[in-house]
Scaffold this active site. Structure first.
Site, PDB file in Angstrom:
ATOM      1  N   CYS A 281       0.833  -1.208   0.000  1.00 57.96           N
ATOM      2  CA  CYS A 281       0.000   0.000   0.000  1.00 57.96           C
ATOM      3  C   CYS A 281       0.866   1.255   0.000  1.00 57.96           C
ATOM      4  O   CYS A 281       2.001   1.232   0.481  1.00 57.96           O
ATOM      5  CB  CYS A 281      -0.855   0.069   1.270  1.00 57.96           C
ATOM      6  SG  CYS A 281      -1.839  -1.378   1.596  1.00 57.96           S
ATOM      7  N   ASP A 282       0.290   2.329  -0.490  1.00 53.82           N
ATOM      8  CA  ASP A 282       0.910   3.637  -0.370  1.00 53.82           C
ATOM      9  C   ASP A 282      -0.189   4.690  -0.423  1.00 53.82           C
ATOM     10  O   ASP A 282      -1.190   4.494  -1.121  1.00 53.82           O
ATOM     11  CB  ASP A 282       1.934   3.895  -1.473  1.00 53.82           C
ATOM     12  CG  ASP A 282       2.845   5.056  -1.114  1.00 53.82           C
ATOM     13  OD1 ASP A 282       3.752   4.851  -0.287  1.00 53.82           O
ATOM     14  OD2 ASP A 282       2.627   6.170  -1.627  1.00 53.82           O
TER      15      ASP A 282
END
Length: 190
Positions: A71-72
């Protein structure tokens, strides 16, 4: 199948635990700045997708039999990316730019599980009240802005500045819970 969250974010870990308690954490060792420099540019939503994929793949290489989630999250102000502030002065700059207006929060997610790969981005529009210099100074002095994209945490002290959101609240914290849950079910992990 083991589930690995490729993130050291305590907020993502808290949210992942709401999906399933059966996961472990293995932070990805990825040079985010190099990905930003090497990328083809484009809108911030594409950047978070590239970063999420890179983090996922970095961990998946070491754990090929696991379901890995990368994720980011970034804050998008008219196409300009606000990541984590470099220092308190940078945090104050970001908060001044967010004051009295709406911005977008994009979280990219990439999942590798048993040969199945999927990626997506979720976007939430966040509306900020106008902030005085004293409010910005007081908030940044708490340290709450130090490690958060856009220099604020919706779930903590900045909640008093937010006049509304359009989209997933949890996305602003860093993990669009319902979409991640659906992706894990679709891959047969849950």
């Amino acid at each position: 199948m083991n589930i690995i969250l490729a993130s050291s974010s305590p907020r993502r870990q808290e949210l992942m635990a709401r999906i399933t308690p059966d996961f472990c954490v293995c932070a990805a060792d990825v040079d985010e700045a190099a990905i930003v420099r090497a990328g083809p540019g484009g809108p911030p939503v594409l950047l978070v997708q590239r970063l999420a994929e890179a983090k996922c793949r970095a961990v998946a290489r070491a754990h090929p039999n696991a379901a890995v989630i990368g994720c980011d999250t970034v804050v998008d102000v008219d196409g300009t990316v606000f990541g984590k502030p470099q220092n308190r002065g940078d945090a104050r700059r970001m908060l001044r730019a967010l004051s009295g207006r709406a911005h977008l929060v994009h979280t990219g997610v990439f999942l590798c599980a048993g040969g199945h790969e999927t990626g997506f981005a979720d976007t939430t529009r966040v509306h900020f009240a106008p902030l005085s210099r004293a409010e910005i100074d007081a908030y940044t002095a708490t340290g709450d802005s130090d490690d958060k994209a856009g220099a604020y945490g919706i779930q903590s002290g900045a909640c008093k500045f937010i006049t509304g959101i359009e989209g997933c609240y949890f996305n602003v914290m860093g993990l669009p819970v319902a979409r991640v849950y659906a992706a894990l079910k679709e891959c047969g992990v849950l």
